[in-house]
Scaffold this motif. Structure first.
Motif, PDB file in Angstrom:
ATOM      1  N   LEU A   1       7.121 -32.304 -23.273  1.00  0.00           N
ATOM      2  CA  LEU A   1       8.119 -31.924 -22.696  1.00  0.00           C
ATOM      3  C   LEU A   1       9.505 -32.852 -23.283  1.00  0.00           C
ATOM      4  O   LEU A   1      10.827 -32.233 -24.132  1.00  0.00           O
ATOM      5  CB  LEU A   1       7.821 -32.514 -21.518  1.00  0.00           C
ATOM      6  CG  LEU A   1       7.005 -32.256 -20.360  1.00  0.00           C
ATOM      7  CD1 LEU A   1       7.122 -32.508 -19.374  1.00  0.00           C
ATOM      8  CD2 LEU A   1       8.192 -30.552 -19.874  1.00  0.00           C
ATOM      9  N   CYS A   2       8.349 -34.431 -24.432  1.00  0.00           N
ATOM     10  CA  CYS A   2       9.916 -35.082 -25.295  1.00  0.00           C
ATOM     11  C   CYS A   2       8.988 -34.950 -26.203  1.00  0.00           C
ATOM     12  O   CYS A   2       9.286 -36.475 -26.883  1.00  0.00           O
ATOM     13  CB  CYS A   2       9.929 -36.480 -23.975  1.00  0.00           C
ATOM     14  SG  CYS A   2       8.533 -36.945 -24.415  1.00  0.00           S
TER      15      CYS A   2
ATOM     16  N   CYS B   1       7.336 -40.350 -20.808  1.00  0.00           N
ATOM     17  CA  CYS B   1       8.417 -39.510 -20.001  1.00  0.00           C
ATOM     18  C   CYS B   1       7.967 -39.935 -18.311  1.00  0.00           C
ATOM     19  O   CYS B   1       8.554 -39.097 -17.962  1.00  0.00           O
ATOM     20  CB  CYS B   1       8.735 -38.461 -20.527  1.00  0.00           C
ATOM     21  SG  CYS B   1       7.618 -36.725 -20.066  1.00  0.00           S
TER      22      CYS B   1
ATOM     23  N   CYS C   1       2.132 -37.744 -20.329  1.00  0.00           N
ATOM     24  CA  CYS C   1       2.899 -38.342 -21.133  1.00  0.00           C
ATOM     25  C   CYS C   1       2.652 -40.084 -20.566  1.00  0.00           C
ATOM     26  O   CYS C   1       3.901 -40.408 -19.919  1.00  0.00           O
ATOM     27  CB  CYS C   1       4.341 -37.926 -21.278  1.00  0.00           C
ATOM     28  SG  CYS C   1       5.371 -38.456 -22.467  1.00  0.00           S
TER      29      CYS C   1
ATOM     30  N   CYS D   1       3.219 -35.232 -26.004  1.00  0.00           N
ATOM     31  CA  CYS D   1       3.910 -34.248 -25.405  1.00  0.00           C
ATOM     32  C   CYS D   1       4.757 -32.931 -25.364  1.00  0.00           C
ATOM     33  O   CYS D   1       5.745 -33.007 -26.017  1.00  0.00           O
ATOM     34  CB  CYS D   1       4.861 -35.544 -24.903  1.00  0.00           C
ATOM     35  SG  CYS D   1       5.453 -34.947 -23.308  1.00  0.00           S
TER      36      CYS D   1
HETATM   37 ZN   LIG Z   1       6.786 -36.992 -22.305  1.00  0.00          ZN
END
Ligand SMILES: [Zn+2]
Length: 133
Positions: A41-42, A28, A25, A39
Motif C-alpha cells: 500500500l505504501c 500505514c 505495515c 507494504c
Molecule cells: Zn504501508
C-alpha cells in the motif's frame, strides 16, 4: 499444496500451531496479504507479523463440484473469499456446512480452523455460530 518460501514461512509456521499470522505495515498501520517484505500500500519496509483473530465474513464464494484429488474427497468444495476483521481478504475453503447457497449468505460470520493437508495446516473457515446447521 503451496510450498513455503522465505516470505510465507512464518505464515505456515503459524498455521501449524493454530495461529493465523498476517503481515501488518507499521508505517500505514494496515494489514495486507499475501506475505511480502514491503507494504503493497505504501512501499514501506517497516512491516511486522501479527497473530490475528481469525474471524471475518464471507465476501464471495464458488462451489466447486469437481473432485480435488489432494483433498481426498468427492464432496463439493466451497472456495471462498473471506474478509478478515483486520481488513484483508484470503482465499480459503468453507467447511462445516452443506455446500448449498442457502447456507452461504454473503456477510456470514466465519472463524478460522486449521486442517492438516500433507505436511502443512491449511487455514479453512467455518460459520462462527454453528448452531442450526
Ligand atoms: Zn504501508
Amino acid at each position: 499444496m503451496p510450498v513455503p518460501t522465505p516470505e510465507t514461512k512464518h505464515f505456515w509456521e503459524g498455521t501449524a500451531v493454530g495461529e493465523l499470522r498476517i503481515q501488518r505495515c507499521t508505517s500505514c498501520e494496515k494489514f495486507y496479504f499475501y506475505p511480502r517484505p514491503y507494504c503493497p500500500l505504501c512501499n514501506s519496509g517497516d512491516v511486522e507479523w501479527r497473530v490475528v483473530s481469525g474471524k471475518g465474513t464471507l465476501a464471495s464464494y464458488n462451489i466447486n463440484y469437481r473432485p480435488f484429488p489432494m483433498f481426498k474427497t468427492d464432496e463439493p468444495q466451497v472456495i471462498a473469499l473471506v474478509q478478515l476483521d483486520e481488513g484483508v481478504r484470503l482465499m480459503s475453503n468453507i467447511i462445516g456446512v452443506d455446500p448449498l447457497p442457502e447456507n452461504l449468505p454473503l456477510g456470514l460470520r466465519l472463524k478460522v480452523e486449521f486442517e492438516p493437508r500433507g505436511d502443512q495446516f491449511l487455514p479453512v473457515f467455518t460459520p462462527e455460530n454453528t448452531e442450526g446447521n
